[in-house]
Design a protein around this motif. Structure first.
Motif, short mmCIF file in Angstrom:
data_model
loop_
_atom_site.label_atom_id
_atom_site.label_comp_id
_atom_site.label_asym_id
_atom_site.label_seq_id
_atom_site.Cartn_x
_atom_site.Cartn_y
_atom_site.Cartn_z
N THR A 1 0.83 -1.20 0.00
CA THR A 1 0.00 0.00 0.00
C THR A 1 0.86 1.25 0.00
OG1 THR A 1 -1.71 -1.20 1.19
CG2 THR A 1 -1.86 1.20 1.21
N MET A 2 1.90 1.24 0.83
CA MET A 2 2.79 2.41 0.88
C MET A 2 3.48 2.62 -0.46
SD MET A 2 4.37 2.19 4.72
CE MET A 2 5.15 3.81 4.69
N ARG A 3 3.92 1.54 -1.07
CA ARG A 3 4.59 1.66 -2.36
C ARG A 3 3.64 2.18 -3.44
NH1 ARG A 3 10.13 1.45 -2.17
NH2 ARG A 3 10.81 -0.25 -0.86
N LEU A 4 2.37 1.79 -3.36
CA LEU A 4 1.41 2.17 -4.39
C LEU A 4 0.87 3.59 -4.23
CD1 LEU A 4 -0.60 -1.16 -4.60
CD2 LEU A 4 0.97 -0.24 -6.32
N ILE A 5 0.69 4.07 -3.00
CA ILE A 5 0.03 5.37 -2.84
C ILE A 5 0.84 6.42 -2.11
CG2 ILE A 5 -2.25 4.33 -2.93
CD1 ILE A 5 -2.45 4.84 0.11
N ASP A 6 1.96 6.06 -1.53
CA ASP A 6 2.72 7.03 -0.75
C ASP A 6 3.31 8.10 -1.66
OD1 ASP A 6 3.66 8.04 1.65
OD2 ASP A 6 5.53 6.93 1.54
N GLU A 7 3.45 9.28 -1.13
CA GLU A 7 4.01 10.39 -1.88
C GLU A 7 5.47 10.65 -1.50
OE1 GLU A 7 1.48 13.75 -1.32
OE2 GLU A 7 -0.24 12.75 -2.21
N SER A 8 6.10 9.71 -0.84
CA SER A 8 7.48 9.89 -0.41
C SER A 8 8.42 9.11 -1.32
CB SER A 8 7.64 9.40 1.03
OG SER A 8 7.58 7.99 1.07
N ASP A 9 9.62 8.95 -0.85
CA ASP A 9 10.63 8.21 -1.60
C ASP A 9 10.29 6.73 -1.73
OD1 ASP A 9 12.08 10.55 -1.76
OD2 ASP A 9 13.33 10.08 -0.02
N HIS A 10 9.30 6.26 -0.97
CA HIS A 10 8.95 4.84 -0.99
C HIS A 10 7.98 4.48 -2.11
CE1 HIS A 10 11.13 4.54 2.68
NE2 HIS A 10 10.33 5.41 3.27
N ALA A 11 7.44 5.47 -2.79
CA ALA A 11 6.50 5.20 -3.87
C ALA A 11 7.21 4.47 -5.01
CB ALA A 11 5.89 6.50 -4.38
N ASP A 12 6.65 3.33 -5.38
CA ASP A 12 7.22 2.51 -6.45
C ASP A 12 6.13 1.55 -6.89
OD1 ASP A 12 8.47 0.52 -7.98
OD2 ASP A 12 10.29 0.54 -6.76
N PHE A 13 5.44 1.91 -7.97
CA PHE A 13 4.27 1.15 -8.40
C PHE A 13 4.62 -0.30 -8.71
CE2 PHE A 13 0.87 -0.14 -11.30
CZ PHE A 13 -0.23 0.23 -10.54
N ALA A 14 5.69 -0.54 -9.45
CA ALA A 14 6.06 -1.91 -9.82
C ALA A 14 6.35 -2.75 -8.57
CB ALA A 14 7.26 -1.90 -10.76
N ARG A 15 7.10 -2.18 -7.62
CA ARG A 15 7.41 -2.90 -6.38
C ARG A 15 6.13 -3.13 -5.57
NH1 ARG A 15 9.47 -6.64 -3.42
NH2 ARG A 15 10.17 -6.03 -1.37
N GLY A 16 5.22 -2.14 -5.58
CA GLY A 16 3.95 -2.29 -4.88
C GLY A 16 3.15 -3.47 -5.41
N LEU A 17 3.08 -3.59 -6.74
CA LEU A 17 2.35 -4.72 -7.33
C LEU A 17 3.02 -6.04 -7.00
CD1 LEU A 17 1.32 -3.34 -10.83
CD2 LEU A 17 -0.11 -3.67 -8.80
N GLU A 18 4.33 -6.05 -6.99
CA GLU A 18 5.06 -7.27 -6.63
C GLU A 18 4.73 -7.68 -5.19
OE1 GLU A 18 9.68 -8.40 -5.70
OE2 GLU A 18 9.30 -6.96 -7.30
#
Length: 121
Positions: free
Chosen positions: A84-101
């Motif tokens: 969830t953090m990877r998919l919607i966060d607005e910080s350095d942790h945002a990473d859509f591909a990693r979020g889906l993984e």
């Protein structure tokens, strides 16, 4: 002043997930368990650090490494929250591909009974 409403989805995951540690454990005790590699303690420690600061950036930065470590151990609540953090966060942790993984890992790590219950609604 900026709204923190975009943190609500993963704050809710934090609040609704049981971590396998008792609610009355002190932060230093949780950290000690987390340092020893206990994934539930890593998750609970991240949760407490995050909640303590009401989701501010500095607290996310402190909490995220513990959350990621627990996710790498296959801890399902950690996988879900990290996704969830990877998919919607607005910080350095945002990473859509990693979020889906991470979503896929959480789906495969969750017990079949939990997946069936979720499908039934």
């Amino acid at each position: 002043m900026r709204s923190h409403s975009h943190f609500l989805p993963y704050l809710l995951v934090f609040l609704l997930s049981a971590g396998g540690v008792t609610a009355n454990e002190s932060l230093p005790d949780l950290r000690a368990k987390a340092e020893r590699g206990d994934p539930a303690a890593r998750y609970a420690y991240a949760q407490r650090v995050f909640e303590r600061g009401e989701g501010k950036k500095a607290d996310r930065e402190d909490a995220f490494p513990w959350l990621e470590a627990a996710a790498k151990q296959g801890h399902v609540p950690s996988l879900e929250l990290a996704a969830t953090m990877r998919l919607i966060d607005e910080s350095d942790h945002a990473d859509f591909a990693r979020g889906l993984e991470l979503v896929r890992q959480a789906e495969s790590a969750a017990p079949a009974s939990a997946r069936l219950k979720a499908l039934r609604g």
